[in-house]
Scaffold this active site. Sequence first.
Site, PDB file in Angstrom:
ATOM      1  N   LYS A   1       6.275  21.477 -63.356  1.00  0.00           N
ATOM      2  CA  LYS A   1       7.665  21.011 -63.668  1.00  0.00           C
ATOM      3  C   LYS A   1       7.963  19.944 -64.680  1.00  0.00           C
ATOM      4  O   LYS A   1       7.411  18.771 -64.657  1.00  0.00           O
ATOM      5  CB  LYS A   1       8.422  20.791 -62.396  1.00  0.00           C
ATOM      6  CG  LYS A   1       9.997  20.502 -62.632  1.00  0.00           C
ATOM      7  CD  LYS A   1      10.556  19.753 -61.489  1.00  0.00           C
ATOM      8  CE  LYS A   1      10.346  18.244 -61.886  1.00  0.00           C
ATOM      9  NZ  LYS A   1      11.119  17.901 -62.957  1.00  0.00           N
TER      10      LYS A   1
ATOM     11  N   GLY B   1       4.674   9.444 -63.299  1.00  0.00           N
ATOM     12  CA  GLY B   1       6.095   8.806 -63.472  1.00  0.00           C
ATOM     13  C   GLY B   1       6.431   7.341 -62.958  1.00  0.00           C
ATOM     14  O   GLY B   1       5.335   6.992 -63.023  1.00  0.00           O
TER      15      GLY B   1
ATOM     16  N   GLY C   1       7.363   7.942 -57.546  1.00  0.00           N
ATOM     17  CA  GLY C   1       6.237   8.043 -57.026  1.00  0.00           C
ATOM     18  C   GLY C   1       6.022   7.714 -55.301  1.00  0.00           C
ATOM     19  O   GLY C   1       5.547   8.626 -54.667  1.00  0.00           O
TER      20      GLY C   1
ATOM     21  N   CYS D   1       2.622   4.239 -70.507  1.00  0.00           N
ATOM     22  CA  CYS D   1       2.693   3.748 -69.469  1.00  0.00           C
ATOM     23  C   CYS D   1       1.515   2.266 -69.332  1.00  0.00           C
ATOM     24  O   CYS D   1       1.544   1.294 -68.712  1.00  0.00           O
ATOM     25  CB  CYS D   1       1.924   4.517 -68.269  1.00  0.00           C
ATOM     26  SG  CYS D   1       0.505   5.437 -68.710  1.00  0.00           S
TER      27      CYS D   1
ATOM     28  N   GLU E   1       8.757  -3.312 -65.916  1.00  0.00           N
ATOM     29  CA  GLU E   1       8.605  -2.692 -66.760  1.00  0.00           C
ATOM     30  C   GLU E   1       9.275  -2.210 -67.775  1.00  0.00           C
ATOM     31  O   GLU E   1      10.374  -1.370 -67.603  1.00  0.00           O
ATOM     32  CB  GLU E   1       7.856  -1.215 -66.154  1.00  0.00           C
ATOM     33  CG  GLU E   1       7.182  -0.372 -67.269  1.00  0.00           C
ATOM     34  CD  GLU E   1       6.568   1.154 -66.589  1.00  0.00           C
ATOM     35  OE1 GLU E   1       7.416   1.617 -65.808  1.00  0.00           O
ATOM     36  OE2 GLU E   1       5.809   1.390 -67.050  1.00  0.00           O
TER      37      GLU E   1
END
Length: 472
Positions: free
Chosen positions: A169, A220, A225, A276, A372
Amino acid sequence: MDRQYRMLVDGELVNGVMAFDVVNPATAEAFAKCPKADELLIDRAVVAAKRAFPAWAAKPLEERAALVNALADALEARAGEFASLLTSEQGKPLDQAMYEVMGSVFTLRAFAAMRLAPRTLKDDGGNIVIEHRTPLGVVASITPWNFPLILLMNKLGPALVTGNTMVAKPAPTTPLTTLLFGELCQEVLPAGVVNIVCDQNDLGAKLTTHPDVAKVAFTGSTATGKKVMAAAAEGVRRVTLELGGNDAAIVMDDVDPKHVAQKVYRGAMTNAGQICVAIKRAYVPEPMYDEFCDELAKLAREAVVDDGSKQGTTIGPIQNKMQFEKVKALIDDAKQRGTVLAGGEPLDRPGYFMPPTIVRDLDDNAPLVREEQFGPVLPVLKYSDIEDVIARANESEYGLGGTVWGKDLARAMDVAKRIDTGTVWVNQHLAIDANIPFRGSKQSGLGAELGEAGLNEYTQAHIVNAVALEDA
Ligand code: NAD
């Protein structure tokens, strides 16, 4: 809008219950439609993957690896088409899109070359103990929007080579390259081995709670998560979580500031900072702080911020409106707390363009330093004591990556060893290799992706422990 994209379920390309717009972030306009699944279709996809599993798992590994290589060949043959579609849906400059496509090809080939040899743990003449690796079953792959293609390959390569089947997905803002890859899977693989379904951020939980999903491979945000991990608890499903990061770059006092500023700039701004392991905060020794900041600002002002499909663009748009607003809010907050040396204002044009932004004089508690940012903005912080800066770098709930820059390699490596993250690069950045495991510490993840460790994550270790039957 002429090109039709369809999902892949049980070897057939299928339409969804409806279709939603996919927006080009460089124009903020819809350029294609994505089919959307419902719970029933997700269920059909999992059932198809479960049905395909025994025959796929029973194939010799060499045969599965040959089919993964065939997928790599098919992708390489259409690399230009994939790269151009990736730029349209994701925003990254075309050369970076091509790099992601070819990286995907190499990743598939690297996994196709790996082998799962049984390990003899004991053989003393009387007792023989062998560890085998068996596939898990149906793997659900859930991916984000920053590297939609290669992050899928990091999962699909090892899952298929080890004998699992998959339901994948993509993120709803970047589904098209995954759907196009589904067309290659339809041509190359037996029906049901790979299935591709799309949602609007509403069906992930259907996959992570499905009783017939044996493992969830997720990349992700840390927030999602945690939900994936909680959902997996019910069936004690396996999970691999590759989550967020807030990577520090530590610049040592023996470097040439101009030279290293260029490398740090690239590490922070590639893919418009949406990596990331992008450099998300830089720590610079006090004596070279001003010069380093000025050099970063100069590089930021020289950037060509434009549509990624235009030749010469170095920084494309932020991928979606929500992320654009988040980055803008962090920059607006930073303006009150520090000094913006370059960038700071969105471009006055359609699309989600934020020029590379350099901020100095923030303290460690500023949201731009602690959170982040996942965008083209870098806070630059001052330090005067190496012990102190190591502690500040480690003062984060994240532990994904990091970099240390220094002429004295032994000293730089010593600092790197003390950074509590999954990976620290010294005098380089983004040296990700399909043969080297990649993982996060703390809240940046669980389990490994890539390398032999990553391959093993798609298997169950299975011990056969035998002795000869004594005479009756
Ligand atoms: P996200 O967590 O919002 O979404 C990721 C995926 O999860 C999407 O496909 C989304 O549809 C799906 N999802 C949403 N809710 C779900 C649920 N309840 N259950 C299951 N799936 C669900 O992340 P994003 O905004 O797309 O991506 C950016 C984040 O990804 C950043 O934090 C970045 O650091 C992280 N990331 C990590 C790595 C890594 O390897 N560690 C790599 C790339 C990106």
